[in-house]
Write a protein that holds these residues in place. Structure first.
Motif, PDB file in Angstrom:
ATOM      1  N   UNK A  16       0.832  -1.205   0.000  1.00 27.93           N
ATOM      2  CA  UNK A  16       0.000   0.000   0.000  1.00 27.93           C
ATOM      3  C   UNK A  16       0.869   1.258   0.000  1.00 27.93           C
ATOM      4  N   UNK A  17       1.960   1.235   0.752  1.00 22.63           N
ATOM      5  CA  UNK A  17       2.869   2.387   0.789  1.00 22.63           C
ATOM      6  C   UNK A  17       3.507   2.601  -0.587  1.00 22.63           C
ATOM      7  N   UNK A  18       3.944   1.519  -1.223  1.00 28.43           N
ATOM      8  CA  UNK A  18       4.529   1.622  -2.557  1.00 28.43           C
ATOM      9  C   UNK A  18       3.513   2.214  -3.534  1.00 28.43           C
ATOM     10  N   UNK A  19       2.274   1.721  -3.461  1.00 25.29           N
ATOM     11  CA  UNK A  19       1.220   2.213  -4.342  1.00 25.29           C
ATOM     12  C   UNK A  19       0.943   3.696  -4.081  1.00 25.29           C
ATOM     13  N   UNK A  20       0.942   4.102  -2.806  1.00 22.95           N
ATOM     14  CA  UNK A  20       0.693   5.500  -2.443  1.00 22.95           C
ATOM     15  C   UNK A  20       1.690   6.421  -3.154  1.00 22.95           C
ATOM     16  N   UNK A  21       2.970   6.100  -3.050  1.00 18.46           N
ATOM     17  CA  UNK A  21       3.997   6.959  -3.651  1.00 18.46           C
ATOM     18  C   UNK A  21       4.006   6.838  -5.176  1.00 18.46           C
ATOM     19  N   UNK A  22       3.775   5.635  -5.705  1.00 19.89           N
ATOM     20  CA  UNK A  22       3.764   5.439  -7.156  1.00 19.89           C
ATOM     21  C   UNK A  22       2.613   6.212  -7.808  1.00 19.89           C
ATOM     22  N   UNK A  23       1.431   6.193  -7.188  1.00 15.35           N
ATOM     23  CA  UNK A  23       0.282   6.902  -7.751  1.00 15.35           C
ATOM     24  C   UNK A  23       0.503   8.405  -7.795  1.00 15.35           C
TER      25      UNK A  23
END
Length: 119
Positions: A16-23
């Protein structure tokens, strides 16, 4: 800005953290705790950032420790000085993800409210 995400690939909060920054198109570096662990300098930096927020080193180290981890019992009864060494020895004892923004800020767990202020 140098965002680092410490965690394992199986952790949903890390994903979820990776997705947060990637988005948000914010560049980040992922460090797999199972593969590489965390260096003494990185842990010192994270503990120092958390200590400013938590009120002291002891509280910061307690924030880092995952109380639901099966190895937590061996960690809980150690002296304060030994707890930091135990986290270096077994980084999987940490709550994931540990997200660090340079040497200025760090969070433990999924914390998008704090990350919002970094952008």
């Amino acid at each position: 800005m140098a965002i680092q995400i410490f965690g394992t690939t199986k952790s949903f909060d890390v994903k979820k953290a990776e997705r947060y920054f990637a988005e948000r198109r914010i560049p980040f570096q992922k460090i797999d705790l199972k593969e590489k662990g965390i260096s003494k300098g990185e842990l010192e930096s994270v503990v120092a950032c958390l200590a400013r927020k938590a009120g002291g080193r002891t509280q910061a180290i307690e924030m880092l420790a995952d109380k639901n981890n099966k190895d937590y019992a061996s960690f809980a009864y150690l002296d304060d000085g030994d707890k930091e060494a135990k986290l270096l020895e077994n980084p999987l004892l940490m709550v994931q993800p540990v997200v660090r923004n340079g040497k200025d800020a760090a969070t433990v767990g999924y914390d998008p409210e704090t990350w919002k202020s970094w952008c």
